[in-house]
Design an enzyme around this catalytic site. Structure first.
Site, PDB file in Angstrom:
ATOM      1  N   ALA A  91       0.833  -1.211   0.000  1.00 22.09           N
ATOM      2  CA  ALA A  91       0.000   0.000   0.000  1.00 22.09           C
ATOM      3  C   ALA A  91       0.870   1.264   0.000  1.00 22.09           C
ATOM      4  O   ALA A  91       2.109   1.201   0.109  1.00 22.09           O
ATOM      5  CB  ALA A  91      -0.925  -0.015   1.206  1.00 22.09           C
ATOM      6  N   HIS A  92       0.176   2.397  -0.089  1.00 25.56           N
ATOM      7  CA  HIS A  92       0.847   3.698  -0.122  1.00 25.56           C
ATOM      8  C   HIS A  92       1.756   3.919   1.094  1.00 25.56           C
ATOM      9  O   HIS A  92       1.444   3.498   2.203  1.00 25.56           O
ATOM     10  CB  HIS A  92      -0.198   4.822  -0.181  1.00 25.56           C
ATOM     11  CG  HIS A  92      -1.112   4.816   1.016  1.00 25.56           C
ATOM     12  ND1 HIS A  92      -0.828   5.513   2.157  1.00 25.56           N
ATOM     13  CD2 HIS A  92      -2.271   4.165   1.255  1.00 25.56           C
ATOM     14  CE1 HIS A  92      -1.786   5.322   3.042  1.00 25.56           C
ATOM     15  NE2 HIS A  92      -2.681   4.493   2.523  1.00 25.56           N
ATOM     16  N   ASP A  93       2.875   4.540   0.864  1.00 24.64           N
ATOM     17  CA  ASP A  93       3.813   4.970   1.917  1.00 24.64           C
ATOM     18  C   ASP A  93       4.501   3.821   2.669  1.00 24.64           C
ATOM     19  O   ASP A  93       5.081   4.036   3.735  1.00 24.64           O
ATOM     20  CB  ASP A  93       3.131   5.909   2.938  1.00 24.64           C
ATOM     21  CG  ASP A  93       2.597   7.166   2.292  1.00 24.64           C
ATOM     22  OD1 ASP A  93       3.349   8.139   2.179  1.00 24.64           O
ATOM     23  OD2 ASP A  93       1.421   7.164   1.857  1.00 24.64           O
TER      24      ASP A  93
END
Ligand SMILES: CC(C)(COP(=O)(O)OP(=O)(O)OC[C@H]1O[C@@H](n2cnc3c(N)ncnc32)[C@H](O)[C@@H]1OP(=O)(O)O)[C@@H](O)C(=O)NCCC(=O)NCCS
Length: 221
Positions: A91-93
């Site tokens: 996922a993001h980050d």
């Protein structure tokens, strides 16, 4: 928006790299068929589309993985010499450090940090915003709900500690006497009691534990 793809990187013709975001793929890295890189983070409160993805040297990402751009400041980052098996979701980050293996179907929530030489078993699931310390072995099908100190083998739902990841630590070239000593003093180290401080691995584990309120220290019964 820009893609920087090293000429020795192998991008399968059926991989999708979002043309509207920033993606960097370093030398020797591979991206497999139907893997999707650089799409927006799945976040109900839409972030700006200003993040990026960085994939390190010689990292292999197999088929049908999804890797999202960061929605805050830094990149979604996968280090060098990692092996990400098919259908995994990053996922993001998320930050994944060097030499880590992610087995098929693993799900890593946003903002997680996965340390060096970590091994996620088939279908591991990690709650967002957690850190997995260096050298951790996560059993197949585990659900991780707390930050995980380094060098442990953990398994179950919710995951608990089985012992230290002796094989993984040895493979990573760590000192075998200190590994045995950490195994002997594991309970003491997890409870931050007694005299374990001469062993740097125990020390690293203790410092990790002190750093977090929500940290895994419970053994499987
Ligand atoms: C967690 C793991 C490393 C433990 O290996 P091990 O130390 O050899 O453990 P054992 O097989 O001796 O099992 C010890 C106990 O833990 C249990 N156990 C093992 N793996 C488990 C898991 N993932 N979740 C829950 N319990 C598990 C066993 O059932 C056994 O329980 P018991 O003592 O009640 O009989 C291993 O089982 C595992 O999950 N490896 C990852 C496999 C994988 O995903 N490979 C990728 C292929 S691409």
């Amino acid at each position: 928006m820009m893609h920087i793809i090293h000429p020795t990187a192998k991008i399968h013709p059926l991989a999708y790299l979002d043309p509207t975001t920033n993606i960097t793929v370093h030398a020797g890295a591979e991206i497999g068929a139907f893997t999707v890189v650089g799409t927006r983070g799945e976040f109900r409160r839409e972030g700006e589309k200003n993040g990026n993805v960085i994939i390190g040297k010689n990292t292999v990402i197999r088929e049908q993985c999804t890797i999202q751009i960061s929605i805050e400041g830094n990149a979604t980052y996968i280090g060098e010499d990692c092996y990400i098996m098919n259908k995994s979701h990053i996922a993001h980050d998320v930050i994944i450090e060097d030499n880590t293996t992610i087995s098929t179907g693993s799900l890593i929530g946003g903002y997680c940090k996965i340390g060096k030489s970590v091994n996620l078993g088939l279908g591991a699931i990690i709650h967002q915003r957690l850190e997995i310390g260096n050298g951790v072995m996560v059993g197949m099908g585990s659900v991780i709900t707390k930050n995980v100190p380094p060098y442990l083998t953990i398994a179950g739902s919710p995951a608990k500690i089985m012992g230290i990841n002796q094989r993984g630590m040895e493979r990573a070239g760590l000192d075998t006497d200190k590994i045995s000593n950490l195994q002997e003093n594991l309970n003491m180290t997890l409870k931050l009691s007694g005299n374990y401080m001469e062993n740097e691995y125990a020390n690293n584990m203790a410092n990790f534990i002190k750093n977090y309120d929500k940290v895994l220290t419970e053994m499987i019964k």
